[in-house]
Design a protein around this motif. Structure first.
Motif, mmCIF file in Angstrom:
data_model
loop_
_atom_site.group_PDB
_atom_site.id
_atom_site.type_symbol
_atom_site.label_atom_id
_atom_site.label_comp_id
_atom_site.label_asym_id
_atom_site.label_seq_id
_atom_site.Cartn_x
_atom_site.Cartn_y
_atom_site.Cartn_z
ATOM 1 N N GLY A 41 0.827 -1.202 0.000
ATOM 2 C CA GLY A 41 0.000 0.000 0.000
ATOM 3 C C GLY A 41 0.851 1.237 0.000
ATOM 4 N N GLU A 42 0.427 2.201 0.752
ATOM 5 C CA GLU A 42 1.141 3.463 0.866
ATOM 6 C C GLU A 42 1.330 3.773 2.335
ATOM 7 O OE1 GLU A 42 3.080 6.625 -0.609
ATOM 8 O OE2 GLU A 42 2.035 5.297 -1.948
ATOM 9 N N PRO A 43 2.471 3.567 2.928
ATOM 10 C CA PRO A 43 3.701 2.997 2.377
ATOM 11 C C PRO A 43 3.653 1.468 2.300
ATOM 12 C CG PRO A 43 4.056 3.630 4.669
ATOM 13 C CD PRO A 43 2.656 4.040 4.311
ATOM 14 N N SER A 44 4.543 0.907 1.488
ATOM 15 C CA SER A 44 4.715 -0.544 1.361
ATOM 16 C C SER A 44 6.031 -0.938 1.997
ATOM 17 C CB SER A 44 4.751 -0.960 -0.109
ATOM 18 O OG SER A 44 3.499 -0.800 -0.715
ATOM 19 N N GLY A 45 6.100 -2.165 2.496
ATOM 20 C CA GLY A 45 7.374 -2.623 3.029
ATOM 21 C C GLY A 45 7.226 -3.631 4.137
ATOM 22 N N ILE A 46 8.275 -3.741 4.926
ATOM 23 C CA ILE A 46 8.344 -4.649 6.060
ATOM 24 C C ILE A 46 7.556 -4.038 7.216
ATOM 25 C CG2 ILE A 46 9.880 -5.766 7.729
ATOM 26 C CD1 ILE A 46 10.210 -6.763 4.850
ATOM 27 N N ASN A 47 6.769 -4.864 7.887
ATOM 28 C CA ASN A 47 5.967 -4.401 9.010
ATOM 29 C C ASN A 47 6.343 -5.209 10.247
ATOM 30 O OD1 ASN A 47 3.169 -4.990 10.636
ATOM 31 N ND2 ASN A 47 3.378 -2.864 9.987
ATOM 32 N N ILE B 142 8.845 -0.096 7.462
ATOM 33 C CA ILE B 142 10.048 0.374 6.791
ATOM 34 C C ILE B 142 9.937 -0.068 5.344
ATOM 35 C CG2 ILE B 142 12.566 0.261 6.675
ATOM 36 C CD1 ILE B 142 12.453 -0.580 9.675
ATOM 37 N N GLY B 143 9.963 0.881 4.425
ATOM 38 C CA GLY B 143 9.811 0.498 3.023
ATOM 39 C C GLY B 143 9.764 1.676 2.083
ATOM 40 N N THR B 144 8.857 1.596 1.122
ATOM 41 C CA THR B 144 8.770 2.603 0.073
ATOM 42 C C THR B 144 7.559 3.497 0.275
ATOM 43 O OG1 THR B 144 7.489 1.171 -1.382
ATOM 44 C CG2 THR B 144 9.891 1.100 -1.588
ATOM 45 N N TYR B 145 7.678 4.701 -0.259
ATOM 46 C CA TYR B 145 6.636 5.704 -0.149
ATOM 47 C C TYR B 145 6.461 6.359 -1.513
ATOM 48 C CZ TYR B 145 4.620 10.239 1.173
ATOM 49 O OH TYR B 145 3.836 11.355 1.266
ATOM 50 N N GLY B 146 5.216 6.502 -1.948
ATOM 51 C CA GLY B 146 4.962 7.210 -3.195
ATOM 52 C C GLY B 146 4.638 6.340 -4.384
ATOM 53 N N GLY B 147 4.523 5.049 -4.225
ATOM 54 C CA GLY B 147 4.276 4.181 -5.371
ATOM 55 C C GLY B 147 2.813 3.925 -5.661
ATOM 56 N N LEU B 148 1.979 3.829 -4.648
ATOM 57 C CA LEU B 148 0.583 3.459 -4.840
ATOM 58 C C LEU B 148 -0.231 4.534 -5.551
ATOM 59 C CD1 LEU B 148 -1.588 1.303 -4.286
ATOM 60 C CD2 LEU B 148 -2.068 2.480 -2.152
ATOM 61 N N TYR B 149 -0.067 5.766 -5.176
ATOM 62 C CA TYR B 149 -0.874 6.850 -5.739
ATOM 63 C C TYR B 149 -0.154 7.596 -6.856
ATOM 64 C CZ TYR B 149 -3.639 5.835 -1.644
ATOM 65 O OH TYR B 149 -4.369 5.195 -0.689
ATOM 66 N N GLY B 150 0.855 6.997 -7.431
ATOM 67 C CA GLY B 150 1.573 7.600 -8.556
ATOM 68 C C GLY B 150 2.915 8.156 -8.135
ATOM 69 N N THR B 151 3.917 7.854 -8.923
ATOM 70 C CA THR B 151 5.258 8.324 -8.594
ATOM 71 C C THR B 151 5.448 9.789 -8.947
ATOM 72 O OG1 THR B 151 6.047 7.536 -10.730
ATOM 73 C CG2 THR B 151 6.302 6.049 -8.862
ATOM 74 N N LYS B 152 4.662 10.308 -9.873
ATOM 75 C CA LYS B 152 4.774 11.719 -10.249
ATOM 76 C C LYS B 152 3.698 12.498 -9.508
ATOM 77 C CE LYS B 152 5.372 14.702 -14.195
ATOM 78 N NZ LYS B 152 5.447 14.791 -15.633
ATOM 79 N N ARG B 153 4.137 13.428 -8.645
ATOM 80 C CA ARG B 153 3.198 14.143 -7.789
ATOM 81 C C ARG B 153 3.723 15.539 -7.488
ATOM 82 N NH1 ARG B 153 0.725 11.801 -2.171
ATOM 83 N NH2 ARG B 153 -0.799 13.430 -1.936
#
Length: 176
Positions: free
Chosen positions: A36-42, A57-68
């Motif tokens: 989801g937003e964020p995605s990663g290890i929980n 701990i993971g990624t942020y910005g992928g679910l709702y579009g990388t261009k913002r």
């Protein structure tokens, strides 16, 4: 990379579904993944009768579009995030297999920021803000894992005050 993540997730899910351990407990540690937003290890630590601390701990910005749009420029990629919440949780069923939770905490993000003054070049933008979350967690009987679904919001304090981002996710945790 996405194919590898999908294959690894399915392998973990299928191996966890075949385990026959004692009934899942919510009064210990649990480790899993969140998509989801964020995605990663929980990672979640349950303590007391109705409290927990949750760390993503993971990624942020992928679910709702990388261009913002961000500040006077924009983000064009996915970044790194660390998110933590202090939670309150309660059973919704007599068997305690379904639990609701909510909590508050913070989030640190690092993404490439493309301001107009750099003419297409980027700078790393470290941001900090508060976040709140609410969700449901399901503990299948006689299984050592749980499923969760949650939603919340992130409100940035530093770099772009009041920048708002929706945080949603679902995942699987192994409880031990």
């Amino acid at each position: 990379m996405r194919k590898l993540f999908l294959v690894m997730s399915l392998a973990l899910l299928s191996s966890l579904m075949t385990l026959n351990a004692a009934q899942a407990q919510y009064n210990n540690w649990s480790v899993g993944f969140r998509v989801g937003e964020p995605s990663g290890i929980n990672i979640r630590k349950y303590f007391g009768g109705n409290h927990a601390f949750d760390l993503n701990i993971g990624t942020y910005g992928g679910l709702y579009g990388t261009k913002r749009s961000y500040r006077s420029g924009e983000y064009k990629n996915v970044g790194l995030t660390i998110q933590g919440h202090f939670l309150w949780h309660t059973a919704l069923t007599k068997s305690e297999s379904l639990r609701a939770y909510y909590g508050f905490g913070g989030q640190i993000n690092n993404r490439r920021y493309y301001p107009p003054r750099l003419n297409g070049e980027y700078e790393n933008a470290l941001s900090l803000g508060g976040s709140g979350i609410g969700g449901l967690e399901f503990f299948p009987a006689s299984k050592p894992y749980s499923f969760f679904l949650e939603t919340g919001a992130y409100v940035e304090v530093l770099q772009a005050p009041f920048f708002l981002s929706l945080n949603t996710g679902l995942g699987l945790r192994y409880n031990f």
